[in-house]
Enzyme design. Structure first.
Site, short mmCIF file in Angstrom:
data_model
loop_
_atom_site.label_atom_id
_atom_site.label_comp_id
_atom_site.label_asym_id
_atom_site.label_seq_id
_atom_site.Cartn_x
_atom_site.Cartn_y
_atom_site.Cartn_z
N LYS A 25 27.97 -26.66 -52.60
CA LYS A 25 28.01 -28.01 -52.01
C LYS A 25 29.38 -28.65 -52.22
CE LYS A 25 23.04 -28.71 -52.32
NZ LYS A 25 21.91 -29.12 -53.18
N GLY B 185 13.63 -31.52 -50.39
CA GLY B 185 12.44 -31.84 -49.62
C GLY B 185 12.56 -31.41 -48.17
#
Lengths: 349, 349
Positions: free
Chosen positions: A231, A328
């Site tokens: 990331k 999620g």
């Protein structure tokens, strides 16, 4: 003044992968179809879905979203609209205008996702990635190819799941260069550290994280900081225009932390966090992911559980921090939708 | 796909007011002229500046930014390019394409700022406000007039100074409706409460806030919550499309809080904050500004000093919080620049 409002555009979507993120996206698209058309002049059809285990579905006029949602909730084989295509064939042959790459991230060589991106661009299709591989491993080549072909290469879903990060920087910090970003970029490790603070051992905390679905299939990628490292590489590429390789980013995970460390920090009024830092001041680039003992005065010290946060150090505002979910299916699906809506404005770079 | 990149646009700016925000804006514009042209295809000239105490300057080809910065640092009268215009004349008669309204906020009737906005729209000029009055008191009428005349009415600088709020919602939470916003919207009161936690009395904390320039000229507006109330009205108008009047928002300030309250909260593991809440669920609108004793698990509890924060409760991401500066000339000047860059994209609503 030119306004893009008013003209509805229709996007034909091909999905690579049909896991929790694709399913989260389909759920949102089914719920919000009317709102997206009315408020954002955004129309779409999902024309193709390719999976490794269930085959590939295709219909040039669009698959039924209700049927896709049924398939999401029921682990049955695909039976309608089947095509003898793999993902690569689907990207090349289908009438999709945008390909959403959501297969499992592979941080070794990022294949076959890089090939998927290349094929999409060569056939004039935009790419939206949830898979971290392409932007972490081959950002500059892919961006150049996309540009040459007039295509978008958008990666909002790769960084803080749905919490706006890349788009936030591009849209809301225009004209305000950043010298540093610093964040908690991995939800699983942050959850584990929070559990340990609540008294769990490292192994118990890992089990809790597994039970809640926070850990990746290869949990090594989370706890050793590989996910946060990827990331940070994407942030370096997207925000700082630096071409960092993964190995340029120093990485230490949380697996050596024990209750002894957690307790010592607590006594000192501090808290351990896995912090990713990237700064670019003058010619001095600093990039690392490592556990840090934060003072409680640090905003990142109060980001708990599976939440993520990122602080941008800016020229004109000092520090601005965004805190939100770090994982999620629906959350990450929303990040994909936000890239689709960026595509829909016609303004992307 | 249409891309707006590439075509440089030139904006002719008229400033109403030349206080700290206008001066902060001029500083940034002088510093960033080349970057704004290169990276954002944004060109500008400041053609006019109108003040109550120093008169009005005007040059149709653009005033010197260096001279404006000199005037910002030296409290000398305007002597060059003088015009016998008041702000209203300047808006009507000058060749500006965009008027930036930065006069002192007046929460009684928001005049003369509302008249300035009307005149700008009637003569085809965009409005960017740092003055909270127009959007807090007459949002829907002004928005309708702006729309009719093809003009923008942008208010980023009115809410959390430079911390991206309205633009963040519009650009980064598209397709993700919000049911609630909750925030610390006033920097001065947050600073005062932080000082009281560090042991100061209410009066000592007020003195510190005055000394640092955090309090408005009418400090009543800060400590009694009028400023936060106006900001909440603007959020209601901009984000929820509700036409709230100031008196629809319940308001309690911090002036009744003493060390006894602060100490009692500390013993209970809590912290007092002046919290603004706006929720719109079903037909039930809740809007109030009042001191709340927050648990330390609440992200807003950790926003200290003159910082501000706002939490958006969203459909697909749960809570997303932005934390950043809540005051400052350069910070608020940057918010004005961000509205100029929004104008420059041609996509505003």
């Amino acid at each position: 003044m030119l306004s893009l409002k008013g003209s509805v555009r229709k996007h034909l979507i091909a999905l690579v992968g049909f896991g929790t993120v694709a399913q989260g996206l389909c759920k949102i698209l089914l719920e919000k179809r009317d709102l997206l058309k009315r408020d954002h002049q955004f129309e779409f059809e999902i024309v193709a879905v390719s999976t490794r285990s269930r085959g590939t579905m295709f219909h040039p006029a669009g698959l039924s979203l209700s049927y896709l949602n049924y398939l999401a909730q029921n682990k049955v084989p695909f039976v309608e609209n089947l095509k003898e295509w793999d993902a690569e064939d689907m990207i090349r042959e289908s009438n999709a205008t945008v390909v959403i790459e959501l297969a499992h991230s592979n941080m070794q060589d990022a294949e076959p996702a890089i090939t998927h991106c290349r094929t999409a661009f060569k056939t004039g299709k935009h790419i939206i990635c949830g898979n971290k591989g392409p932007a972490a491993v081959a950002y500059s080549q892919l961006k150049a190819l996309a540009k040459k072909r007039g295509c978008a290469f958008l990666n909002e879903a790769t960084v803080l799941s749905g919490t706006p990060t890349l788009g936030f920087y591009k849209n809301s910090l225009r004209g305000n260069p950043i010298s540093r970003v610093r964040g908690i970029l991995n939800g699983a490790t942050n959850f584990i550290l929070s559990e340990m603070e609540a008294g769990s051992s490292y192994d118990e905390a890992i089990q809790q994280a597994e039970k809640r679905g926070y850990l990746e299939a290869e949990k090594h990628a989370d706890v050793e900081g590989v996910d946060a490292q990827a990331k940070l590489a994407i942030l370096a590429n997207e925000l700082f225009d630096l071409t960092l390789e993964l190995q340029d980013i120093k990485r230490v995970g949380i697996s050596a932390l024990t209750q002894v460390h957690i307790e010592a920090a607590r006594r000192a009024g501090k808290r351990w966090k896995l912090v990713a830092t990237l700064s670019n001041e003058g010619d001095n680039i600093v990039a690392h992911v490592e556990p840090e003992e934060l003072d409680l005065s640090d905003p990142l010290a109060h980001v708990t559980g599976s939440m993520n946060a990122i602080t941008f150090s800016t020229d004109h505002l000092g520090d601005v921090t965004i805190t939100g979910p770090g994982a999620g299916g629906e959350e990450t699906g929303y990040a994909v939708l936000s890239d689709l809506l960026t595509l829909n404005t016609g303004v992307y770079s």
